[in-house]
Design an enzyme around this catalytic site. Structure first.
Site, PDB file in Angstrom:
ATOM      1  N   TRP A  43      12.441  32.633  40.569  1.00  0.00           N
ATOM      2  CA  TRP A  43      13.251  33.245  39.516  1.00  0.00           C
ATOM      3  C   TRP A  43      12.440  34.154  38.620  1.00  0.00           C
ATOM      4  CZ3 TRP A  43      13.070  28.103  40.834  1.00  0.00           C
ATOM      5  CH2 TRP A  43      12.147  27.320  40.142  1.00  0.00           C
ATOM      6  N   ARG A  44      11.125  34.079  38.693  1.00  0.00           N
ATOM      7  CA  ARG A  44      10.317  34.980  37.873  1.00  0.00           C
ATOM      8  C   ARG A  44      10.283  36.380  38.462  1.00  0.00           C
ATOM      9  NH1 ARG A  44       5.302  30.905  36.403  1.00  0.00           N
ATOM     10  NH2 ARG A  44       6.397  29.852  34.700  1.00  0.00           N
ATOM     11  N   GLU A  56      18.024  28.442  35.428  1.00  0.00           N
ATOM     12  CA  GLU A  56      17.855  27.643  34.211  1.00  0.00           C
ATOM     13  C   GLU A  56      18.744  26.409  34.207  1.00  0.00           C
ATOM     14  OE1 GLU A  56      15.555  27.648  32.128  1.00  0.00           O
ATOM     15  OE2 GLU A  56      14.618  29.466  32.863  1.00  0.00           O
ATOM     16  N   CYS A 216      -1.109  21.482  29.281  1.00  0.00           N
ATOM     17  CA  CYS A 216      -0.756  20.522  28.232  1.00  0.00           C
ATOM     18  C   CYS A 216       0.177  19.475  28.824  1.00  0.00           C
ATOM     19  CB  CYS A 216      -0.106  21.254  27.059  1.00  0.00           C
ATOM     20  SG  CYS A 216      -0.083  20.299  25.526  1.00  0.00           S
ATOM     21  N   CYS A 223      -7.399  19.583  28.075  1.00  0.00           N
ATOM     22  CA  CYS A 223      -7.766  20.258  26.830  1.00  0.00           C
ATOM     23  C   CYS A 223      -9.043  21.088  26.976  1.00  0.00           C
ATOM     24  CB  CYS A 223      -7.940  19.235  25.707  1.00  0.00           C
ATOM     25  SG  CYS A 223      -6.452  18.257  25.408  1.00  0.00           S
TER      26      CYS A 223
END
Length: 399
Positions: A43-44, A56, A216, A223
């Site tokens: 979808w990008r 979505e 994340c 991190c």
DNA sequence: GAATCGTGGCC
DNA sequence: TGGCCAAGATT
């Protein structure tokens, strides 16, 4: 966490305060990282609002890996909003089968019909909404999905908060309270609104989710290699493992059901879940909760036959248990056992394919070879696969 | 706010 | 393997 109140007495808005230089640095490092690390998701590649809308909705509470094949099949089968609006519901559900949350598919079609309907009938005359408010007005589209669509399709700056960004924002802000509470949501949406740039907001929002997804992460966030680790309050305080606060999860209870595959010649009996029921619109083999059957675990054939007679008005002879399925549902763990049954008589004579019954559900005799045409619940599909293989002689295991 | 709605993957 | 998680929306 850092917060401030505005100077006016009647304004109780609280918000995360950006440290000096924070926003510019955050945006710059995020965009730089995304340019190098973005995954090429189907979808990008598109800026078609229709394709983005479909993706979505499919992605709501559903993993990227699960969505990809469904997305491609869906667009091949329903390439335009018109084709979706005109599709028979059964075909739509057949394409959605296995993806779960089936009201999404029905809402998708309701929205499609609104979009293609003439203005005189309250429709949008074939035009997609151009604003967040316009999209939210359509069924199945909330604040996140509307913001995502206008961002990706029209490059409009709209805030987004979903699973990835909720986690990312909460850690960036060092927000240790419940991010799902009303207060948490206010803070997160306010944060999202203030970080979206005017320039390429769609790409920026994609980058936010990609970072949340790949770096994340919920457990063991990376991190060390995070491009914005210097912006993260949780990391500075060493609380990234405790943020966001865990969601309360519903207690899962066991529910044992017996599915009865009632055969007649080369057909078997299906029933369809009613509106409001769990698998509304899907077909299934008749199921009977074990709690209604004495000696449920041993599931005596007599008990099952009696349950079938009561529910379907059909006298049957119950054979063997041939399959056992276990799958988790939102609040239940279902152990489904399928039994074979042959009808002794259906008691009444009506239209050829219809079985007349006391059941409050629609029922249908379906040739085993045609089971593939019907949208089935996942557990029913597994049973149907066994039946189909057997009818082709590919599955020799005896009942 | 809380409950409801599915399923699959992962460790 | 059982608990956790997933590009949420609706009632």
């Amino acid at each position: 966490m850092a917060r401030k109140r505005s100077s006016t007495a009647d304004d109780h808005q609280e918000r995360f305060e950006f440290p000096r230089g924070w926003l510019a640095r955050f945006r710059r490092e995020l965009v730089r990282w995304y340019a190098a690390q973005a995954r090429p998701l189907p979808w990008r590649a598109s800026r078609d609002p229709y394709a983005i809308w479909i993706s979505e909705v499919m992605l709501q509470q559903t993993t990227v890996a699960a969505v990809v094949p469904y997305f491609e099949r869906f667009l091949a089968r329903f390439p335009t909003v018109q084709s979706l609006a005109e599709a028979p519901e059964q075909e739509l559900l057949r394409v959605w089968e296995g993806l779960g949350y089936y009201s999404r598919a029905r809402n998708l079609q309701r929205a499609a019909r609104t979009i293609v309907a003439p203005e005189a009938e309250g429709g949008l005359a074939g035009q997609f909404p151009q604003t967040v408010e316009g999209w939210i007005a359509l069924p199945g589209i909330g604040r996140y999905t509307a913001g995502a669509i206008v961002g990706f399709a029209f490059d409009m700056p709209a805030p987004i908060v979903e699973a990835n960004t909720l986690r990312l924002y909460a850690r960036l802000m060092g927000y240790a309270d419940d991010p799902r509470s009303a207060r948490g949501q206010r803070l997160l949406w306010d944060f999202a609104e203030r970080i979206v740039p005017q320039e390429s907001p769609g790409q920026f929002n994609q980058a936010l989710m990609e970072l949340g997804s790949l770096v994340c992460r919920p457990v063991d966030p990376d991190c060390r290699d995070c491009p914005v680790n210097s912006c993260c309050r949780a990391l500075a305080e060493g609380t990234q493992a405790e943020i966001p606060m865990a969601a309360k999860r519903p207690v899962i209870t066991d529910l044992v059901e017996h599915a009865v595959v009632i055969e007649r010649d080369d057909s078997c009996l299906l029933w369809r879940w009613n509106p409001g029921e769990r698998w509304a619109g899907l077909w299934d083999f008749a199921r009977f909760g074990a709690e209604h059957l004495p000696a449920a675990e041993s599931a005596s054939r007599t008990d099952l036959a009696e349950a079938v007679r009561k529910a379907l008005g059909l006298a049957v002879e119950i054979g063997d248990c041939f399959h056992e399925l276990t799958h988790g549902v939102t609040r239940y763990r279902i152990r489904l056992r399928a039994w074979r049954a042959r009808p002794l008589s259906d008691g009444t004579k009506t239209a050829k394919n219809r079985t007349p019954l006391t059941s409050t559900r629609e029922t249908l005799w379906v040739p085993i070879a045609e089971l593939g045409d019907y949208p089935l619940s996942v557990s029913a599909r597994k049973v149907a696969t066994v039946l189909t293989k057997r009818s082709r002689g590919l599955f020799d295991k005896a009942w």
